[in-house]
Design an enzyme around this catalytic site. Sequence first.
Site, PDB file in Angstrom:
ATOM      1  N   ARG A 148       0.808  -1.231   0.000  1.00 38.76           N
ATOM      2  CA  ARG A 148       0.000   0.000   0.000  1.00 38.76           C
ATOM      3  C   ARG A 148       0.839   1.278   0.000  1.00 38.76           C
ATOM      4  NH1 ARG A 148      -3.281  -2.985   3.637  1.00 38.76           N
ATOM      5  NH2 ARG A 148      -4.989  -3.942   2.476  1.00 38.76           N
ATOM      6  N   LYS A 185       3.177  11.557 -10.985  1.00 37.37           N
ATOM      7  CA  LYS A 185       2.395  10.630 -11.828  1.00 37.37           C
ATOM      8  C   LYS A 185       3.220   9.366 -12.055  1.00 37.37           C
ATOM      9  CE  LYS A 185      -0.679  13.572 -14.537  1.00 37.37           C
ATOM     10  NZ  LYS A 185      -1.010  14.064 -15.894  1.00 37.37           N
ATOM     11  N   GLU A 236       9.789  18.595 -24.337  1.00 41.07           N
ATOM     12  CA  GLU A 236       9.089  18.960 -23.098  1.00 41.07           C
ATOM     13  C   GLU A 236       9.587  20.313 -22.570  1.00 41.07           C
ATOM     14  OE1 GLU A 236       6.492  17.286 -22.141  1.00 41.07           O
ATOM     15  OE2 GLU A 236       6.759  15.145 -22.514  1.00 41.07           O
ATOM     16  N   LYS A 241       7.063  23.107 -13.545  1.00 42.53           N
ATOM     17  CA  LYS A 241       6.224  21.950 -13.207  1.00 42.53           C
ATOM     18  C   LYS A 241       5.796  22.041 -11.744  1.00 42.53           C
ATOM     19  CE  LYS A 241       5.192  17.259 -14.023  1.00 42.53           C
ATOM     20  NZ  LYS A 241       5.428  15.994 -14.633  1.00 42.53           N
ATOM     21  N   GLU A 244      -4.671  16.900 -11.075  1.00 40.81           N
ATOM     22  CA  GLU A 244      -5.209  17.295 -12.377  1.00 40.81           C
ATOM     23  C   GLU A 244      -6.715  17.536 -12.347  1.00 40.81           C
ATOM     24  OE1 GLU A 244      -3.059  15.475 -15.716  1.00 40.81           O
ATOM     25  OE2 GLU A 244      -4.912  15.634 -16.867  1.00 40.81           O
ATOM     26  N   ARG A 264      -3.411  21.528 -13.876  1.00 41.42           N
ATOM     27  CA  ARG A 264      -2.359  20.592 -14.305  1.00 41.42           C
ATOM     28  C   ARG A 264      -2.559  20.109 -15.731  1.00 41.42           C
ATOM     29  NH1 ARG A 264       0.750  15.950 -10.768  1.00 41.42           N
ATOM     30  NH2 ARG A 264       2.048  15.213 -12.475  1.00 41.42           N
ATOM     31  N   ASN A 321      -0.508  18.872 -20.380  1.00 43.78           N
ATOM     32  CA  ASN A 321      -0.835  17.907 -21.436  1.00 43.78           C
ATOM     33  C   ASN A 321      -0.830  18.527 -22.827  1.00 43.78           C
ATOM     34  OD1 ASN A 321      -1.213  15.884 -19.530  1.00 43.78           O
ATOM     35  ND2 ASN A 321      -3.370  16.417 -19.241  1.00 43.78           N
ATOM     36  N   HIS A 323      -0.082  16.552 -25.934  1.00 46.30           N
ATOM     37  CA  HIS A 323      -0.146  15.133 -25.587  1.00 46.30           C
ATOM     38  C   HIS A 323      -1.393  14.436 -26.111  1.00 46.30           C
ATOM     39  CE1 HIS A 323       3.249  16.223 -23.160  1.00 46.30           C
ATOM     40  NE2 HIS A 323       3.363  15.027 -22.626  1.00 46.30           N
ATOM     41  N   HIS A 337      -0.137  11.427 -27.951  1.00 49.96           N
ATOM     42  CA  HIS A 337      -0.413  10.059 -27.496  1.00 49.96           C
ATOM     43  C   HIS A 337      -1.106   9.250 -28.589  1.00 49.96           C
ATOM     44  CE1 HIS A 337      -0.213  10.771 -22.833  1.00 49.96           C
ATOM     45  NE2 HIS A 337       0.964  10.770 -23.410  1.00 49.96           N
ATOM     46  N   HIS A 343       8.710   9.272 -27.298  1.00 52.17           N
ATOM     47  CA  HIS A 343       7.609  10.018 -26.694  1.00 52.17           C
ATOM     48  C   HIS A 343       7.716  11.524 -27.027  1.00 52.17           C
ATOM     49  CE1 HIS A 343       4.594  11.235 -23.760  1.00 52.17           C
ATOM     50  NE2 HIS A 343       5.472  12.011 -23.166  1.00 52.17           N
TER      51      HIS A 343
HETATM   52  P1  NAD Z   1      12.863   5.984 -21.781  1.00 51.19           P
HETATM   53  O1  NAD Z   1      12.625   5.856 -20.348  1.00 51.19           O
HETATM   54  O2  NAD Z   1      12.355   4.923 -22.672  1.00 51.19           O
HETATM   55  O3  NAD Z   1      14.426   6.162 -22.002  1.00 51.19           O
HETATM   56  C1  NAD Z   1      14.919   6.305 -23.303  1.00 51.19           C
HETATM   57  C2  NAD Z   1      16.112   5.397 -23.590  1.00 51.19           C
HETATM   58  O4  NAD Z   1      17.278   6.011 -23.081  1.00 51.19           O
HETATM   59  C3  NAD Z   1      16.022   4.022 -22.980  1.00 51.19           C
HETATM   60  O5  NAD Z   1      16.316   3.075 -23.951  1.00 51.19           O
HETATM   61  C4  NAD Z   1      17.101   4.033 -21.906  1.00 51.19           C
HETATM   62  O6  NAD Z   1      17.710   2.785 -21.765  1.00 51.19           O
HETATM   63  C5  NAD Z   1      18.077   5.048 -22.406  1.00 51.19           C
HETATM   64  N1  NAD Z   1      18.795   5.798 -21.379  1.00 51.19           N
HETATM   65  C6  NAD Z   1      18.240   6.401 -20.313  1.00 51.19           C
HETATM   66  N2  NAD Z   1      19.151   7.138 -19.668  1.00 51.19           N
HETATM   67  C7  NAD Z   1      20.319   6.955 -20.317  1.00 51.19           C
HETATM   68  C8  NAD Z   1      21.616   7.478 -20.132  1.00 51.19           C
HETATM   69  N3  NAD Z   1      21.895   8.391 -19.215  1.00 51.19           N
HETATM   70  N4  NAD Z   1      22.591   7.070 -20.969  1.00 51.19           N
HETATM   71  C9  NAD Z   1      22.311   6.195 -21.972  1.00 51.19           C
HETATM   72  N5  NAD Z   1      21.097   5.714 -22.230  1.00 51.19           N
HETATM   73  C10 NAD Z   1      20.096   6.092 -21.397  1.00 51.19           C
HETATM   74  O7  NAD Z   1      12.255   7.341 -22.363  1.00 51.19           O
HETATM   75  P2  NAD Z   1      11.980   8.781 -21.723  1.00 51.19           P
HETATM   76  O8  NAD Z   1      11.843   9.676 -22.876  1.00 51.19           O
HETATM   77  O9  NAD Z   1      12.925   9.096 -20.643  1.00 51.19           O
HETATM   78  O10 NAD Z   1      10.558   8.604 -21.016  1.00 51.19           O
HETATM   79  C11 NAD Z   1       9.377   8.407 -21.739  1.00 51.19           C
HETATM   80  C12 NAD Z   1       8.334   7.881 -20.800  1.00 51.19           C
HETATM   81  O11 NAD Z   1       8.101   8.830 -19.764  1.00 51.19           O
HETATM   82  C13 NAD Z   1       7.002   7.609 -21.442  1.00 51.19           C
HETATM   83  O12 NAD Z   1       6.518   6.371 -21.019  1.00 51.19           O
HETATM   84  C14 NAD Z   1       6.112   8.723 -20.923  1.00 51.19           C
HETATM   85  O13 NAD Z   1       4.763   8.356 -20.866  1.00 51.19           O
HETATM   86  C15 NAD Z   1       6.702   8.940 -19.563  1.00 51.19           C
HETATM   87  N6  NAD Z   1       6.420  10.271 -18.999  1.00 51.19           N
HETATM   88  C16 NAD Z   1       5.934  10.324 -17.732  1.00 51.19           C
HETATM   89  C17 NAD Z   1       5.664  11.551 -17.153  1.00 51.19           C
HETATM   90  C18 NAD Z   1       5.173  11.631 -15.743  1.00 51.19           C
HETATM   91  O14 NAD Z   1       4.802  12.718 -15.291  1.00 51.19           O
HETATM   92  N7  NAD Z   1       5.163  10.533 -15.005  1.00 51.19           N
HETATM   93  C19 NAD Z   1       5.896  12.732 -17.867  1.00 51.19           C
HETATM   94  C20 NAD Z   1       6.423  12.634 -19.151  1.00 51.19           C
HETATM   95  C21 NAD Z   1       6.683  11.390 -19.717  1.00 51.19           C
HETATM   96  N1  GLY Z   2       3.457  15.180 -17.749  1.00 50.28           N
HETATM   97  C1  GLY Z   2       2.176  15.660 -17.368  1.00 50.28           C
HETATM   98  C2  GLY Z   2       1.976  15.741 -15.911  1.00 50.28           C
HETATM   99  O1  GLY Z   2       2.844  15.418 -15.133  1.00 50.28           O
HETATM  100  O2  GLY Z   2       0.910  16.123 -15.482  1.00 50.28           O
END
Ligand code: NAD
Ligand code: GLY
Length: 362
Positions: free
Chosen positions: A121, A143, A185, A227, A237, A241, A245, A248, A252, A265
């Site tokens: 939990r 998130k 972003e 942020k 949200e 918030r 998006n 997005h 998406h 992404h």
């Molecule tokens: P990712 O996590 O897939 O990372 C991209 C690639 O980079 C991966 O293959 C990883 O192995 C590699 N990598 C990471 N750090 C590295 C480093 N320092 N050196 C070498 N390689 C490295 O992609 P991302 O763009 O970081 O994240 C995208 C994801 O984040 C999506 O799923 C998206 O929905 C999510 N997201 C979440 C939020 C949130 O608020 N929670 C906000 C924006 C995006």
């Molecule tokens: N990336 C959108 C949010 O965190 O709300």
Amino acid sequence: MSEIHVDFGDRSYVVIVESGALGSLGSRISTAMKPSGVIVVTNPVVGEWYGDLAEASIAGAGLKVSRITIPAGERFKTMRTLDRVLRQMVELGADRRGVVVALGGGVVGDVAGFAAAVYMRGVRVVQVPTTLLAMVDASVGGKTGVDLPSGKNLVGAFHQPSLVLADIDTLRTLPARELRAGFAEVVKHGIIFDQGLFDFSFTNAEALLRRDTVAIEHVVCRSVEIKREVVQKDEREAGLRAILNYGHTVGHAIESLTGYAQYRHGEAIAIGMVVEARLSEVIGVAEAGLARRTAEALRRFRLPTAVPAELSADAILAAMMADKKTVGGELRFALPDRIGHCRVVEKVDANSVSAAIHQCRK
Ligand code: NAD
Ligand code: GLY
């Protein structure tokens, strides 16, 4: 070193942005959290680069540390991966006073954060973002979640981290394409909230692409501050918030229609921002020129700005209807009215969206 405070009452935390911050991970966790043990969740690529450094820092602070490795990539941001992480946490003997460290990009952050949110939990999570996108966006704000076959982030929880540690040095090993995706972003934050950040990014794009430490630290810190401003006012949200998006809703849809394989992404969000800026012009929220300026800024970071020819407007509209941001079958968008300001517009008609999509084709 910059330290940005995010205020959520007794769930407040700091975001540390610093070159070499990874070395202080263990001492910061030990001092602030006094955990029974630490589990580092990472992927094979990031684990290979930074896993030992992170573990040495944690063990050096006298803490028990174990590692869980999940496969790399959005297609593994699934319930199956979550299930495996949770089972391994049990096998490793994690208890309620344990801490999860999410070491990686947004995928690791979302999966590990969600595992921490639901394990017994809820246990504490420390976000250690290693992509630019995760530093400027995903690691802050709480998130977490995974995708379902029918859509992105359809299962998840709000679970604020106890600490965010962004070590700018880790960006040195990030592939150039991933770095560029992160700038989408940054540009987003400029467009929705801060013309100064937009102008800075536009002017300093080449230095940023060269990974100039001072320029990178500036855009990371400013993005985190923006942020923070938004999520502190609206954690779950309920209103404000939603401006985060921007880009997005269309983005998406493009990711989902192309099987999460064709675009990173940030790249899909870049195209989405141009379409949604055009939509803002089409329905009279923004004056003409917003979409052009948005595309110009994104092109500086070599990001895509056109809707791929193979995706019909109908298919994009259908995918948007399945998105969790669509409520009651009505399309709503976060739309900028000018650079630096954005608002949510409800009940946008599908014909206007189709028109904007058509106008943003190659
Ligand atoms: P990712 O996590 O897939 O990372 C991209 C690639 O980079 C991966 O293959 C990883 O192995 C590699 N990598 C990471 N750090 C590295 C480093 N320092 N050196 C070498 N390689 C490295 O992609 P991302 O763009 O970081 O994240 C995208 C994801 O984040 C999506 O799923 C998206 O929905 C999510 N997201 C979440 C939020 C949130 O608020 N929670 C906000 C924006 C995006
Ligand atoms: N990336 C959108 C949010 O965190 O709300």
